[in-house]
Design a protein around this motif. Structure first.
Motif, PDB file in Angstrom:
ATOM      1  N   TYR A  70       0.836  -1.204   0.000  1.00  0.00           N
ATOM      2  CA  TYR A  70       0.000   0.000   0.000  1.00  0.00           C
ATOM      3  C   TYR A  70       0.863   1.244   0.000  1.00  0.00           C
ATOM      4  O   TYR A  70       2.025   1.205   0.391  1.00  0.00           O
ATOM      5  CB  TYR A  70      -0.914   0.001   1.228  1.00  0.00           C
ATOM      6  N   THR A  71       0.266   2.358  -0.435  1.00  0.00           N
ATOM      7  CA  THR A  71       0.965   3.640  -0.463  1.00  0.00           C
ATOM      8  C   THR A  71      -0.007   4.764  -0.097  1.00  0.00           C
ATOM      9  O   THR A  71      -1.213   4.539   0.005  1.00  0.00           O
ATOM     10  CB  THR A  71       1.604   3.888  -1.846  1.00  0.00           C
ATOM     11  N   HIS A  72       0.512   5.954   0.037  1.00  0.00           N
ATOM     12  CA  HIS A  72      -0.261   7.169   0.317  1.00  0.00           C
ATOM     13  C   HIS A  72      -1.117   7.485  -0.914  1.00  0.00           C
ATOM     14  O   HIS A  72      -0.593   7.640  -2.019  1.00  0.00           O
ATOM     15  CB  HIS A  72       0.734   8.297   0.595  1.00  0.00           C
ATOM     16  N   ARG A  73      -2.437   7.550  -0.759  1.00  0.00           N
ATOM     17  CA  ARG A  73      -3.333   7.720  -1.906  1.00  0.00           C
ATOM     18  C   ARG A  73      -3.068   8.998  -2.692  1.00  0.00           C
ATOM     19  O   ARG A  73      -3.067   8.979  -3.926  1.00  0.00           O
ATOM     20  CB  ARG A  73      -4.797   7.683  -1.467  1.00  0.00           C
ATOM     21  N   GLY A  74      -2.838  10.123  -2.030  1.00  0.00           N
ATOM     22  CA  GLY A  74      -2.581  11.377  -2.740  1.00  0.00           C
ATOM     23  C   GLY A  74      -1.339  11.298  -3.612  1.00  0.00           C
ATOM     24  O   GLY A  74      -1.341  11.711  -4.769  1.00  0.00           O
ATOM     25  N   MET A  75      -0.265  10.729  -3.079  1.00  0.00           N
ATOM     26  CA  MET A  75       0.974  10.603  -3.848  1.00  0.00           C
ATOM     27  C   MET A  75       0.809   9.588  -4.987  1.00  0.00           C
ATOM     28  O   MET A  75       1.368   9.743  -6.069  1.00  0.00           O
ATOM     29  CB  MET A  75       2.136  10.191  -2.945  1.00  0.00           C
ATOM     30  N   TYR A  76       0.003   8.553  -4.738  1.00  0.00           N
ATOM     31  CA  TYR A  76      -0.294   7.564  -5.778  1.00  0.00           C
ATOM     32  C   TYR A  76      -0.991   8.232  -6.966  1.00  0.00           C
ATOM     33  O   TYR A  76      -0.631   7.996  -8.123  1.00  0.00           O
ATOM     34  CB  TYR A  76      -1.175   6.455  -5.192  1.00  0.00           C
ATOM     35  N   LEU A  77      -1.973   9.096  -6.670  1.00  0.00           N
ATOM     36  CA  LEU A  77      -2.690   9.792  -7.749  1.00  0.00           C
ATOM     37  C   LEU A  77      -1.748  10.660  -8.568  1.00  0.00           C
ATOM     38  O   LEU A  77      -1.835  10.706  -9.804  1.00  0.00           O
ATOM     39  CB  LEU A  77      -3.830  10.631  -7.171  1.00  0.00           C
ATOM     40  N   VAL A  78      -0.833  11.349  -7.903  1.00  0.00           N
ATOM     41  CA  VAL A  78       0.134  12.184  -8.610  1.00  0.00           C
ATOM     42  C   VAL A  78       1.051  11.308  -9.475  1.00  0.00           C
ATOM     43  O   VAL A  78       1.301  11.602 -10.646  1.00  0.00           O
ATOM     44  CB  VAL A  78       0.960  13.046  -7.640  1.00  0.00           C
ATOM     45  N   ALA A  79       1.536  10.197  -8.916  1.00  0.00           N
ATOM     46  CA  ALA A  79       2.417   9.300  -9.678  1.00  0.00           C
ATOM     47  C   ALA A  79       1.698   8.738 -10.900  1.00  0.00           C
ATOM     48  O   ALA A  79       2.287   8.658 -11.989  1.00  0.00           O
ATOM     49  CB  ALA A  79       2.916   8.170  -8.782  1.00  0.00           C
ATOM     50  N   ARG A  80       0.438   8.341 -10.753  1.00  0.00           N
ATOM     51  CA  ARG A  80      -0.330   7.827 -11.886  1.00  0.00           C
ATOM     52  C   ARG A  80      -0.480   8.905 -12.958  1.00  0.00           C
ATOM     53  O   ARG A  80      -0.423   8.618 -14.150  1.00  0.00           O
ATOM     54  CB  ARG A  80      -1.707   7.333 -11.432  1.00  0.00           C
ATOM     55  N   GLU A  81      -0.688  10.134 -12.530  1.00  0.00           N
ATOM     56  CA  GLU A  81      -0.839  11.241 -13.482  1.00  0.00           C
ATOM     57  C   GLU A  81       0.458  11.461 -14.262  1.00  0.00           C
ATOM     58  O   GLU A  81       0.437  11.654 -15.470  1.00  0.00           O
ATOM     59  CB  GLU A  81      -1.245  12.518 -12.736  1.00  0.00           C
TER      60      GLU A  81
END
Length: 85
Positions: A70-81
């Motif tokens: 698992y990871t931090h959801r906000g940072m995950y969204l940025v990485a996916r972007e």
């Protein structure tokens, strides 16, 4: 002059997206990816999206074992972007 060239740059600054760039560093013959840290209130909102995000789907897509990770959801969204831009 930093001895390189800017390859790509985005100035997006909304929740789940943050500015980032790709550059080439000719001195070290390296590609540099840089993501700006917290600067605006929108970044703060991204930061506080502290829910966890499973990495299972990303692992399947990018070829790593993400099951049970698992990871931090906000940072995950940025990485996916960044990956989709």
């Amino acid at each position: 002059d930093f001895g390189g060239s800017l390859i790509y740059c985005t100035d997006a600054n909304i929740v789940g997206r943050t500015p980032w760039f790709i550059a080439y560093d000719s001195k070290y013959d390296s590609v540099v990816i840089s993501v700006r840290g917290t600067w605006s209130m929108k970044d703060v909102v991204t930061d506080i999206l502290a829910d966890t995000q499973s990495l299972e789907e990303a692992g399947q897509e990018y070829g790593f074992e993400g099951k049970g990770e698992y990871t931090h959801r906000g940072m995950y969204l940025v990485a996916r972007e960044v990956m989709s831009d």
